[in-house]
Motif scaffolding. Structure first.
Motif, PDB file in Angstrom:
ATOM      1  N   PHE A 180      11.868  -2.491   2.006  1.00 22.99           N
ATOM      2  CA  PHE A 180      11.735  -1.088   2.271  1.00 22.99           C
ATOM      3  C   PHE A 180      13.504  -0.829   2.530  1.00 22.99           C
ATOM      4  O   PHE A 180      14.000  -1.087   3.590  1.00 22.99           O
ATOM      5  CB  PHE A 180      10.951  -0.344   3.201  1.00 22.99           C
ATOM      6  CG  PHE A 180      10.912   1.080   3.430  1.00 22.99           C
ATOM      7  CD1 PHE A 180      10.429   1.741   2.618  1.00 22.99           C
ATOM      8  CD2 PHE A 180      11.380   1.462   4.516  1.00 22.99           C
ATOM      9  CE1 PHE A 180      10.459   3.063   2.706  1.00 22.99           C
ATOM     10  CE2 PHE A 180      11.425   3.019   4.874  1.00 22.99           C
ATOM     11  CZ  PHE A 180      10.977   3.797   3.711  1.00 22.99           C
ATOM     12  N   GLY A 186       8.052   8.368   2.950  1.00 23.12           N
ATOM     13  CA  GLY A 186       8.911   7.389   2.889  1.00 23.12           C
ATOM     14  C   GLY A 186      10.310   7.804   3.570  1.00 23.12           C
ATOM     15  O   GLY A 186      10.794   7.015   4.604  1.00 23.12           O
ATOM     16  N   LEU A 239       4.864  -3.416   3.065  1.00 25.84           N
ATOM     17  CA  LEU A 239       5.895  -3.020   2.124  1.00 25.84           C
ATOM     18  C   LEU A 239       6.766  -4.338   2.273  1.00 25.84           C
ATOM     19  O   LEU A 239       7.432  -4.571   3.398  1.00 25.84           O
ATOM     20  CB  LEU A 239       6.876  -2.028   2.737  1.00 25.84           C
ATOM     21  CG  LEU A 239       6.219  -0.374   2.803  1.00 25.84           C
ATOM     22  CD1 LEU A 239       7.041   0.690   3.682  1.00 25.84           C
ATOM     23  CD2 LEU A 239       5.864   0.246   1.538  1.00 25.84           C
ATOM     24  N   TYR A 260       0.321  -0.724  -0.723  1.00 31.68           N
ATOM     25  CA  TYR A 260       1.316  -1.824  -0.994  1.00 31.68           C
ATOM     26  C   TYR A 260       2.213  -1.404  -1.837  1.00 31.68           C
ATOM     27  O   TYR A 260       2.421  -1.328  -2.916  1.00 31.68           O
ATOM     28  CB  TYR A 260       0.320  -2.910  -1.840  1.00 31.68           C
ATOM     29  CG  TYR A 260       1.209  -4.397  -2.088  1.00 31.68           C
ATOM     30  CD1 TYR A 260       1.278  -4.952  -0.724  1.00 31.68           C
ATOM     31  CD2 TYR A 260       1.584  -4.464  -2.928  1.00 31.68           C
ATOM     32  CE1 TYR A 260       2.008  -6.115  -0.903  1.00 31.68           C
ATOM     33  CE2 TYR A 260       2.214  -5.761  -3.359  1.00 31.68           C
ATOM     34  CZ  TYR A 260       2.375  -6.559  -2.236  1.00 31.68           C
ATOM     35  OH  TYR A 260       3.397  -7.503  -2.362  1.00 31.68           O
ATOM     36  N   ASN A 261       3.501  -1.369  -1.103  1.00 32.97           N
ATOM     37  CA  ASN A 261       4.887  -1.223  -1.633  1.00 32.97           C
ATOM     38  C   ASN A 261       4.980   0.136  -2.002  1.00 32.97           C
ATOM     39  O   ASN A 261       5.460   0.672  -3.316  1.00 32.97           O
ATOM     40  CB  ASN A 261       5.263  -2.281  -2.680  1.00 32.97           C
ATOM     41  CG  ASN A 261       5.444  -3.408  -2.216  1.00 32.97           C
ATOM     42  OD1 ASN A 261       6.101  -3.574  -1.128  1.00 32.97           O
ATOM     43  ND2 ASN A 261       5.432  -4.539  -2.802  1.00 32.97           N
ATOM     44  N   GLU A 262       4.153   1.175  -1.710  1.00 34.72           N
ATOM     45  CA  GLU A 262       4.241   2.369  -1.918  1.00 34.72           C
ATOM     46  C   GLU A 262       4.136   3.405  -0.574  1.00 34.72           C
ATOM     47  O   GLU A 262       3.730   2.900   0.664  1.00 34.72           O
ATOM     48  CB  GLU A 262       2.877   2.979  -2.648  1.00 34.72           C
ATOM     49  CG  GLU A 262       2.732   2.211  -4.102  1.00 34.72           C
ATOM     50  CD  GLU A 262       1.548   2.909  -4.610  1.00 34.72           C
ATOM     51  OE1 GLU A 262       1.476   4.085  -4.803  1.00 34.72           O
ATOM     52  OE2 GLU A 262       0.813   1.918  -5.302  1.00 34.72           O
ATOM     53  N   THR A 263       4.833   4.449  -0.546  1.00 33.91           N
ATOM     54  CA  THR A 263       4.956   5.503   0.281  1.00 33.91           C
ATOM     55  C   THR A 263       4.305   6.815  -0.087  1.00 33.91           C
ATOM     56  O   THR A 263       4.661   7.858   0.808  1.00 33.91           O
ATOM     57  CB  THR A 263       6.309   5.569   0.965  1.00 33.91           C
ATOM     58  OG1 THR A 263       7.142   5.983   0.034  1.00 33.91           O
ATOM     59  CG2 THR A 263       6.787   4.382   1.389  1.00 33.91           C
TER      60      THR A 263
END
Length: 180
Positions: A39, A128, A36, A11-14
């Motif tokens: 982004f 990312g 995301l 969640y909101n991380e790459t």
């Protein structure tokens, strides 16, 4: 082939720690749901509500990252110059090189011409940049808001309105054209 589905969500991380995957046999894999909210793609460009899946598969000297996402980007229409949401889907397949031994932590030399992304010394695989590049590639080069685009704003000039003085010297060309 050994396959597991971890309970971890991205969640909101790459970035993903792949230390455990590096200890497993070749062919082992992990799958993660990805979400995301926003982004960043470029200075003024954001992908919004990006969701999908990430599948990481252990290979001999690399991890294959397969990422499938969908989301939207606010683009400016080239015809009417209004912002509109452009939906996209992207499929990323990226080979990420193992740069450090999972057991000893020692660096693993790579050929000079190796341009693959690498897993860092903390065994973090960050996909990312690969995802950012693929989303940019799938966006339209000439964005338009669709078939119902109103086009540019039309300003009509009637015969009663005064002629702009900057174009007054061109008016005689119209008179010459009418005579021919």
């Amino acid at each position: 082939m050994y396959t597991t589905l971890d309970e971890m969500d991205l969640y909101n991380e790459t970035g993903v720690n792949v230390a455990a995957l590096l200890q497993e046999p070749i062919g082992s894999s992990r799958s993660y749901p990805l979400q995301l909210d926003a982004f960043p793609l470029d200075n003024d460009l954001l992908a919004l509500d990006v969701s999908g899946t990430v599948k990481l598969t252990r290979l001999t000297d690399e991890i294959m990252a397969r990422i499938r996402v969908a989301g939207s980007v606010k683009l400016q229409c080239l015809r009417c110059l209004r912002e509109y949401p452009e939906a996209f889907t992207a499929d990323v397949s990226e080979e990420v090189r193992i740069a450090h031994d999972g057991r000893t932590g020692n660096g693993i030399a790579a050929p000079d011409d190796d341009e693959r992304f690498t897993i860092d010394e903390n065994h973090e695989l960050d996909f990312g940049e690969a995802l950012r590049q693929e989303i940019i590639v799938v966006l339209p080069m000439r964005p338009t808001c669709g078939a119902d685009c109103p086009g540019p704003d039309v300003v009509e000039v009637g015969d009663d309105e005064p002629i702009d003085n900057r174009f007054a010297s061109l008016a005689h060309l119209l008179d010459d054209e009418a005579k021919n």
